[in-house]
Scaffold this motif. Sequence first.
Motif, PDB file in Angstrom:
ATOM      1  N   GLU A 271      10.573  -0.518   0.210  1.00  0.00           N
ATOM      2  CA  GLU A 271      10.446   0.270  -1.019  1.00  0.00           C
ATOM      3  C   GLU A 271       9.137   0.072  -1.769  1.00  0.00           C
ATOM      4  N   LYS A 272       8.432  -1.029  -1.534  1.00  0.00           N
ATOM      5  CA  LYS A 272       7.287  -1.346  -2.389  1.00  0.00           C
ATOM      6  C   LYS A 272       5.994  -1.510  -1.578  1.00  0.00           C
ATOM      7  N   SER A 273       5.045  -0.621  -1.833  1.00  0.00           N
ATOM      8  CA  SER A 273       3.743  -0.694  -1.167  1.00  0.00           C
ATOM      9  C   SER A 273       3.048  -2.014  -1.491  1.00  0.00           C
ATOM     10  N   ARG A 274       3.183  -2.464  -2.721  1.00  0.00           N
ATOM     11  CA  ARG A 274       2.534  -3.714  -3.130  1.00  0.00           C
ATOM     12  C   ARG A 274       3.011  -4.887  -2.285  1.00  0.00           C
TER      13      ARG A 274
ATOM     14  N   ASN B 106     -10.576   8.418   1.254  1.00  0.00           N
ATOM     15  CA  ASN B 106      -9.988   8.219  -0.081  1.00  0.00           C
ATOM     16  C   ASN B 106      -8.462   8.284  -0.039  1.00  0.00           C
ATOM     17  N   PRO B 107      -7.837   7.428   0.777  1.00  0.00           N
ATOM     18  CA  PRO B 107      -6.378   7.520   0.949  1.00  0.00           C
ATOM     19  C   PRO B 107      -5.620   7.333  -0.355  1.00  0.00           C
ATOM     20  N   LYS B 108      -4.574   8.118  -0.511  1.00  0.00           N
ATOM     21  CA  LYS B 108      -3.716   8.046  -1.695  1.00  0.00           C
ATOM     22  C   LYS B 108      -2.373   7.396  -1.379  1.00  0.00           C
ATOM     23  N   SER B 109      -2.032   7.317  -0.100  1.00  0.00           N
ATOM     24  CA  SER B 109      -0.737   6.780   0.311  1.00  0.00           C
ATOM     25  C   SER B 109      -0.924   5.583   1.239  1.00  0.00           C
ATOM     26  N   ASP B 110       0.019   4.663   1.149  1.00  0.00           N
ATOM     27  CA  ASP B 110       0.071   3.507   2.037  1.00  0.00           C
ATOM     28  C   ASP B 110       0.490   3.991   3.426  1.00  0.00           C
ATOM     29  N   LEU B 111      -0.310   3.721   4.448  1.00  0.00           N
ATOM     30  CA  LEU B 111       0.001   4.185   5.800  1.00  0.00           C
ATOM     31  C   LEU B 111       1.357   3.697   6.295  1.00  0.00           C
ATOM     32  N   TYR B 112       1.808   2.558   5.783  1.00  0.00           N
ATOM     33  CA  TYR B 112       3.064   1.995   6.265  1.00  0.00           C
ATOM     34  C   TYR B 112       4.253   2.360   5.377  1.00  0.00           C
ATOM     35  N   ASN B 113       4.068   3.396   4.560  1.00  0.00           N
ATOM     36  CA  ASN B 113       5.186   3.988   3.842  1.00  0.00           C
ATOM     37  C   ASN B 113       6.224   4.452   4.865  1.00  0.00           C
ATOM     38  N   PRO B 114       7.487   4.064   4.724  1.00  0.00           N
ATOM     39  CA  PRO B 114       8.496   4.461   5.712  1.00  0.00           C
ATOM     40  C   PRO B 114       8.577   5.966   5.927  1.00  0.00           C
ATOM     41  N   ASN B 115       8.254   6.749   4.897  1.00  0.00           N
ATOM     42  CA  ASN B 115       8.293   8.200   5.055  1.00  0.00           C
ATOM     43  C   ASN B 115       7.205   8.695   5.999  1.00  0.00           C
ATOM     44  N   ILE B 116       6.062   8.013   6.038  1.00  0.00           N
ATOM     45  CA  ILE B 116       5.005   8.380   6.980  1.00  0.00           C
ATOM     46  C   ILE B 116       5.421   8.005   8.392  1.00  0.00           C
ATOM     47  N   ILE B 117       5.980   6.819   8.558  1.00  0.00           N
ATOM     48  CA  ILE B 117       6.431   6.397   9.885  1.00  0.00           C
ATOM     49  C   ILE B 117       7.491   7.360  10.399  1.00  0.00           C
ATOM     50  N   ARG B 118       8.441   7.712   9.533  1.00  0.00           N
ATOM     51  CA  ARG B 118       9.522   8.601   9.946  1.00  0.00           C
ATOM     52  C   ARG B 118       9.011   9.999  10.271  1.00  0.00           C
ATOM     53  N   SER B 119       8.188  10.570   9.392  1.00  0.00           N
ATOM     54  CA  SER B 119       7.727  11.945   9.608  1.00  0.00           C
ATOM     55  C   SER B 119       6.741  12.042  10.763  1.00  0.00           C
ATOM     56  N   SER B 120       6.082  10.926  11.102  1.00  0.00           N
ATOM     57  CA  SER B 120       5.173  10.934  12.249  1.00  0.00           C
ATOM     58  C   SER B 120       5.915  10.662  13.552  1.00  0.00           C
ATOM     59  N   VAL B 121       7.216  10.430  13.473  1.00  0.00           N
ATOM     60  CA  VAL B 121       8.074  10.021  14.600  1.00  0.00           C
ATOM     61  C   VAL B 121       7.396   8.941  15.455  1.00  0.00           C
ATOM     62  N   GLY B 122       6.770   8.008  14.779  1.00  0.00           N
ATOM     63  CA  GLY B 122       6.147   6.878  15.463  1.00  0.00           C
ATOM     64  C   GLY B 122       4.712   7.116  15.893  1.00  0.00           C
TER      65      GLY B 122
END
Length: 261
Positions: free
Chosen positions: A23-26, A146-162
């Motif tokens: 849940e936490k990027s930090r 200039n990334p705005k999102s943490d690459l390891y956000n679970p939503n990125i992992i899920r939407s990229s299907v790995g």
Amino acid sequence: MDSQKIITSLQNPLVKKVLQLKEKSRERKKTGLFIIEGLREIELAQKGGYVIETVLYCDAINSNLQIQAPEEIAISRPVYEKLAYRQTTEGVLAIAKSKHHTLDTLKFKTKNPLILVAEAPEKPGNIGALLRTADAANLDAVLIANPKSDLYNPNIIRSSVGCLFTTQIATGTTEEIISVLQKEKITINCAALTASQNYIEADFTKPTAIVVGTEATGLSDTWLTSSDQNIIIPMQGEIDSMNVSVSAAILIFEAKRQRGF
């Protein structure tokens, strides 16, 4: 999988740690760890050279898992359901070490690289879709300016299907990425609405970077003034733009077509 450790309490310290990482990027940035959910995603991460520290599995969902990790811990169904984003996954999660995505780690797979650059993408779903396209086209790299999102956000992992794990990714400022592209003599093609030529007429056969911006604001002036060529996908309807991942896919596969793939 067999284990002497079985976690049934939602108050268990490891369960709390996994929730924090999810849940936490930090917390992900501080520890250098992140969560992977699903058998396919974990296998792709291992294939991509990611270090898996711990596997948590639920025998009540799947008792035939074969994933090797330094630590394998059984969890109850209620614990798994608390930790998982999707209830349709195979009852397995992993704690993995993140990688460094600095520009100095870039190593192109070919002498004629094809690269996707995305400036300041914010929506995890769009980033995931871009990574899926990059994997499908076997791009040399995806660069995020200039990334705005943490690459390891679970939503990125899920939407990229790995595909986060199958694609070479580097991040940096717009200026840093432009400097690298120019140093490597890679032609910069910016998707833009003005001073642009039809993408069909562009030459993507030499070392090429296709650069896309956000749907709301497009690319910054820094990109547009550094571009070797601005390109456009002609629109026939009432609006003048498409979803960024759709636009990127059209441009990338035109480049692949020109290259004979």
